[in-house]
Write an enzyme that holds these catalytic residues in place. Structure first.
Site, mmCIF file in Angstrom:
data_model
loop_
_atom_site.group_PDB
_atom_site.id
_atom_site.type_symbol
_atom_site.label_atom_id
_atom_site.label_comp_id
_atom_site.label_asym_id
_atom_site.label_seq_id
_atom_site.Cartn_x
_atom_site.Cartn_y
_atom_site.Cartn_z
ATOM 1 N N GLY A 53 0.840 -1.194 0.000
ATOM 2 C CA GLY A 53 0.000 0.000 0.000
ATOM 3 C C GLY A 53 0.868 1.234 0.000
ATOM 4 O O GLY A 53 1.760 1.352 0.834
ATOM 5 N N CYS A 94 -5.372 -16.579 0.037
ATOM 6 C CA CYS A 94 -5.344 -15.966 -1.301
ATOM 7 C C CYS A 94 -4.183 -16.521 -2.137
ATOM 8 O O CYS A 94 -3.015 -16.319 -1.806
ATOM 9 C CB CYS A 94 -5.188 -14.456 -1.146
ATOM 10 S SG CYS A 94 -4.885 -13.595 -2.694
ATOM 11 N N TYR A 100 1.961 -13.054 -6.845
ATOM 12 C CA TYR A 100 2.356 -11.678 -7.137
ATOM 13 C C TYR A 100 2.479 -10.734 -5.932
ATOM 14 O O TYR A 100 3.484 -10.038 -5.795
ATOM 15 C CB TYR A 100 1.347 -11.079 -8.138
ATOM 16 C CG TYR A 100 1.479 -9.594 -8.361
ATOM 17 C CD1 TYR A 100 2.645 -9.049 -8.890
ATOM 18 C CD2 TYR A 100 0.439 -8.736 -8.036
ATOM 19 C CE1 TYR A 100 2.768 -7.674 -9.094
ATOM 20 C CE2 TYR A 100 0.547 -7.364 -8.232
ATOM 21 C CZ TYR A 100 1.713 -6.849 -8.768
ATOM 22 O OH TYR A 100 1.835 -5.508 -8.956
ATOM 23 N N SER A 110 8.934 -8.817 -10.983
ATOM 24 C CA SER A 110 8.063 -9.887 -10.493
ATOM 25 C C SER A 110 8.172 -11.173 -11.297
ATOM 26 O O SER A 110 7.896 -12.249 -10.788
ATOM 27 C CB SER A 110 6.617 -9.399 -10.452
ATOM 28 O OG SER A 110 6.266 -8.874 -11.707
ATOM 29 N N ASP A 131 5.796 -13.419 -17.230
ATOM 30 C CA ASP A 131 5.269 -12.406 -16.307
ATOM 31 C C ASP A 131 4.314 -13.104 -15.336
ATOM 32 O O ASP A 131 3.974 -14.268 -15.514
ATOM 33 C CB ASP A 131 4.551 -11.299 -17.082
ATOM 34 C CG ASP A 131 4.472 -9.992 -16.287
ATOM 35 O OD1 ASP A 131 4.911 -9.968 -15.117
ATOM 36 O OD2 ASP A 131 3.962 -9.007 -16.837
ATOM 37 N N ASP A 132 3.895 -12.371 -14.294
ATOM 38 C CA ASP A 132 3.066 -13.016 -13.274
ATOM 39 C C ASP A 132 1.583 -12.996 -13.595
ATOM 40 O O ASP A 132 0.849 -13.877 -13.185
ATOM 41 C CB ASP A 132 3.322 -12.385 -11.896
ATOM 42 C CG ASP A 132 3.167 -10.903 -11.950
ATOM 43 O OD1 ASP A 132 2.027 -10.425 -12.003
ATOM 44 O OD2 ASP A 132 4.192 -10.193 -11.959
ATOM 45 N N CYS A 169 -12.347 -9.727 -7.301
ATOM 46 C CA CYS A 169 -12.030 -10.134 -5.928
ATOM 47 C C CYS A 169 -12.858 -9.285 -4.965
ATOM 48 O O CYS A 169 -12.950 -8.073 -5.133
ATOM 49 C CB CYS A 169 -10.552 -9.908 -5.644
ATOM 50 S SG CYS A 169 -10.123 -10.265 -3.917
ATOM 51 N N CYS A 215 -7.801 -19.747 -1.633
ATOM 52 C CA CYS A 215 -8.866 -19.066 -2.359
ATOM 53 C C CYS A 215 -8.381 -18.940 -3.796
ATOM 54 O O CYS A 215 -7.266 -18.485 -4.049
ATOM 55 C CB CYS A 215 -9.137 -17.668 -1.790
ATOM 56 S SG CYS A 215 -10.308 -16.730 -2.820
ATOM 57 N N CYS A 255 -10.877 -15.595 -8.031
ATOM 58 C CA CYS A 255 -10.766 -14.731 -9.213
ATOM 59 C C CYS A 255 -10.415 -15.532 -10.465
ATOM 60 O O CYS A 255 -10.567 -15.032 -11.576
ATOM 61 C CB CYS A 255 -9.779 -13.591 -8.976
ATOM 62 S SG CYS A 255 -8.187 -14.142 -8.381
#
Ligand code: SF4
Length: 491
Positions: A42, A251, A257, A298, A360-361, A397, A448, A451
Site C-alpha cells: 500500500g 489468497c 504476485y 516480479s 510475467d506473473d 475479488c 482461495c 478470481c
C-alpha cells in the site's frame, strides 16, 4: 511502482499491517522500518499508533512511509507497543479520513485498529449498528470492525476480538493496540496472511508478511492460523483459538504476485514457490525458443524456473528504472505508454534475432503485456511467446484486492486465441490453477482461487456482486448498495 500501474493495468493489494512490542524501548522507529518493508502492500497512506502503557498516540497521513514519518514525527510517538498500517486507496477527499489505523475510545482507553482485507457484510453490519445508535466517522469497513471491538470491550479485548470473528464476514487480518495489549488475528478462512515473529529476548512482531522482520532483527516464528488470535502483553505472547475455521482459503495471488519474494507463508518461501511456478509453466506450456526473458522484477523467479526446467538460457531482456513513480502517470494514454517505455527499456543486443519466451506473473486488462510484446518485436525479437504464472483472471475479488471489474478483465472478455491476437504475441500460455497451487506446497487444498475459478469461499451478497461487476467499489470503501442485502449468490 509496478510498470503496470503506469497503464492503469495493475492489481493492487490493499494494505499491510504490523504490530511491534519491545518492553521498555521506544518502538516507533522499529515500526517505521517494518512498515517500510511492507510498502509494496500500500503506497497511498501510512499510519502508526504507539502506546506507552497509559496513552495511545497516533500519526497518519497520505504518502509513502518515509514521507509521512520524518524523524521529528517519530520522536513524538513514545512507547513500547505499536501498530502500523500502509494503505492503497482511491483518490478523492475521503482518502485521509479513511487512512488507518482507526482510532477509537473504548472502556480500556484509546484503541487503534489496522486492517488488511475487505468485509463483505460491512453494509449490513453498519446499518444494524447505526440503527442501534452507533456513530461512524468514516466510510471504511475497517471502522465497522473497530466499532465492534469497542462495543464488546466490556468482555475484555480478547472476547471483543472473538465477537468480530463471529460477526464479520470476508477477509480480515487485523492488528489491535490497546494501552496494554497488542493483538493480531485472522479471519476464520485465513484469506489474507498474518504472521508472528520474535524480536530480541522479550519482544514480538506481528506482520502481514515476514519480510518486515529481517530489517529490524526479528525472526519468523509462525503463521497465525485462520481464526487464531495472537495476544502480546507485558507477560509475553500467547496464541489462542478464536473461532472455528470452516476451511482455510488463503489468497493464491499472494504467492503469485502480491507478497514479497523474501517472505514466508503457508510453510514456504515465496521465491521458491514462484520458481516452481515457472518450472510447472514450462511443463504445461513448452515451446522451442532461444531465450527466457522475465518482466522485471516480479517475473524473475518464474523465468528462472522456466529456464531451469527447459535448459533454455535465461536472459534479461529489459532494464527497469527505479525512478519512474506515480507522479509520472498521465491521463493521456500516449504519455502513459511513454512512461512504461521509460520504466522498462529493452536490451536490444539480447533480443535481436531471438525467439523469446516472455515470463510475467499476471495479465489484467492486457494493455501492458501488449505494449511489452510490441517493444520486444521492435527490438528485433523474431517470436515472442508469453507465459503467465497466474491463471486467467476472470472474476473480481471481494476479499481485499483491487482489480478491474469483470468487464475490464482481458481473460473474461476474450478467448486465449483472441487474447493472443490482441496482445500480438506468437503464443500465450497461462499456468493452470492446479499448477499454481501445487507449486506452493504440493497440494490443491487451502487456497482461495475465486478470481480464477469463480468459487468464492464465502458467499458474496448479490448487491455487492452487482456493484462490482458494473462499477467496482474500491476495496475498503463500503459499497452503497441496497439490492439484495442479505441474499447470497454462489458459494
Ligand atoms: S479472489 Fe483472487 S485475489 Fe481475491 S482473495 Fe481470492 S485468490 Fe486472492
Amino acid at each position: 511502482m509496478d510498470h503496470r500501474e503506469l497503464l492503469g493495468d495493475a492489481i493492487k493489494e490493499e494494505c499491510g499491517v504490523v504490530g511491534v512490542y519491545t518492553p521498555g524501548e521506544d518502538v516507533a522507529n522499529t515500526t517505521f522500518f517494518s512498515l517500510f518493508a511492507l510498502q509494496h502492500r500500500g503506497q497511498e497512506s501510512a499510519g502508526i499508533a504507539v502506546s506507552d502503557g497509559e496513552k495511545v498516540r497516533m500519526h497518519k497521513d497520505m504518502g509513502l512511509v518515509n514521507q509521512v514519518f520524518t524523524p521529528e514525527v517519530l520522536a513524538t510517538l513514545k512507547g513500547d507497543m505499536a501498530v502500523g498500517h500502509n494503505r492503497y486507496s482511491t483518490t478523492g477527499a475521503s482518502v485521509l479520513r479513511n487512512a488507518q489505523p482507526v482510532f477509537c475510545q473504548s472502556l480500556v482507553g484509546e484503541i487503534a485498529v489496522a486492517h488488511n482485507g475487505n468485509l463483505i457484510n460491512a453494509v449490513d453490519l453498519r446499518e444494524k449498528m447505526t440503527a442501534e445508535g452507533e456513530h461512524f466517522d468514516t466510510t471504511s469497513d475497517s471502522e465497522v470492525l473497530a466499532r465492534i471491538i469497542v462495543k464488546n470491550m466490556h468482555n475484555g479485548p480478547v472476547e471483543a476480538v472473538r465477537e468480530v470473528m463471529r460477526l464479520c464476514k470476508g477477509a480480515f487480518s487485523v492488528v489491535v493496540l490497546t494501552p496494554n495489549m497488542l493483538l493480531g488475528f485472522r479471519d476464520p478462512y485465513g484469506i489474507r496472511p498474518l504472521c508472528v515473529g520474535k524480536l530480541g529476548e522479550k519482544g514480538y512482531l506481528i506482520s502481514s508478511e515476514s519480510c518486515a522482520f529481517g530489517p529490524v532483527g526479528g525472526k519468523f516464528e509462525c503463521d497465525l492460523k485462520p481464526g487464531e488470535i495472537a495476544i502480546v502483553n507485558r507477560e509475553g505472547l500467547t496464541i489462542e483459538h478464536g473461532v472455528d475455521s470452516p476451511r482455510e482459503a488463503m489468497c493464491l495471488f499472494e504467492f503469485i504476485y502480491f507478497a514479497r519474494p523474501d517472505s514466508r507463508m503457508f510453510g514456504t518461501g515465496l521465491y521458491g514457490a514462484r520458481l516452481r511456478m515457472g518450472e510447472r509453466l514450462a511443463a504445461e506450456h513448452p515451446v522451442e525458443a532461444d531465450i527466457v526473458v522475465p518482466v522485471p522484477d516480479s517475473g524473475i523467479p518464474a523465468a528462472l524456473g522456466y529456464s531451469k526446467a527447459t535448459g533454455i538460457p535465461f536472459r534479461e531482456g529489459m532494464t527497469k528504472s527505479r525512478y519512474i513513480h506515480r507522479t509520472f502517470i498521465q491521463p493521456d494514454q500516449r504519455m502513459r505508454e511513454i512512461g512504461v517505455r521509460m520504466k522498462l527499456t529493452p536490451l536490444e543486443d539480447h533480443l535481436k534475432g531471438k525467439r523469446v519466451i516472455l515470463v510475467d506473473d499476471s495479465i489484467v486488462r492486457g494493455t501492458t503485456t501488449k505494449q511489452l510484446v510490441k517493444m520486444l518485436f521492435e527490438s528485433g525479437a523474431l517470436e515472442v511467446h508469453v507465459r503467465i504464472t497466474a491463471p486467467p483472471i476472470v472474476y473480481p475479488c471481494f476479499y481485499g484486492i483491487d482489480m478491474a471489474s469483470k468487464g475490464e478483465l482481458a481473460a473474461a472478455k476474450m478467448t486465449i486465441p483472441e487474447l493472443t491476437e490482441y496482445i500480438g504475441c506468437t503464443s500465450l500460455g497461462y499456468l493452470s490453477v492446479e499448477g499454481a497451487q501445487q507449486a506452493v506446497d504440493g497440494s490443491t487444498e487451502g487456497f482461495c482461487t475465486a478470481c480464477f475459478t469463480g468459487k468464492y469461499p464465502l458467499p458474496i451478497p448479490v448487491g455487492l456482486q452487482k456493484h462490482a461487476f458494473d462499477d467496482p467499489p474500491h476495496v475498503g470503501e463500503i459499497a452503497t448498495v441496497s439490492a439484495g442485502q442479505g441474499q447470497l449468490f454462489e458459494s
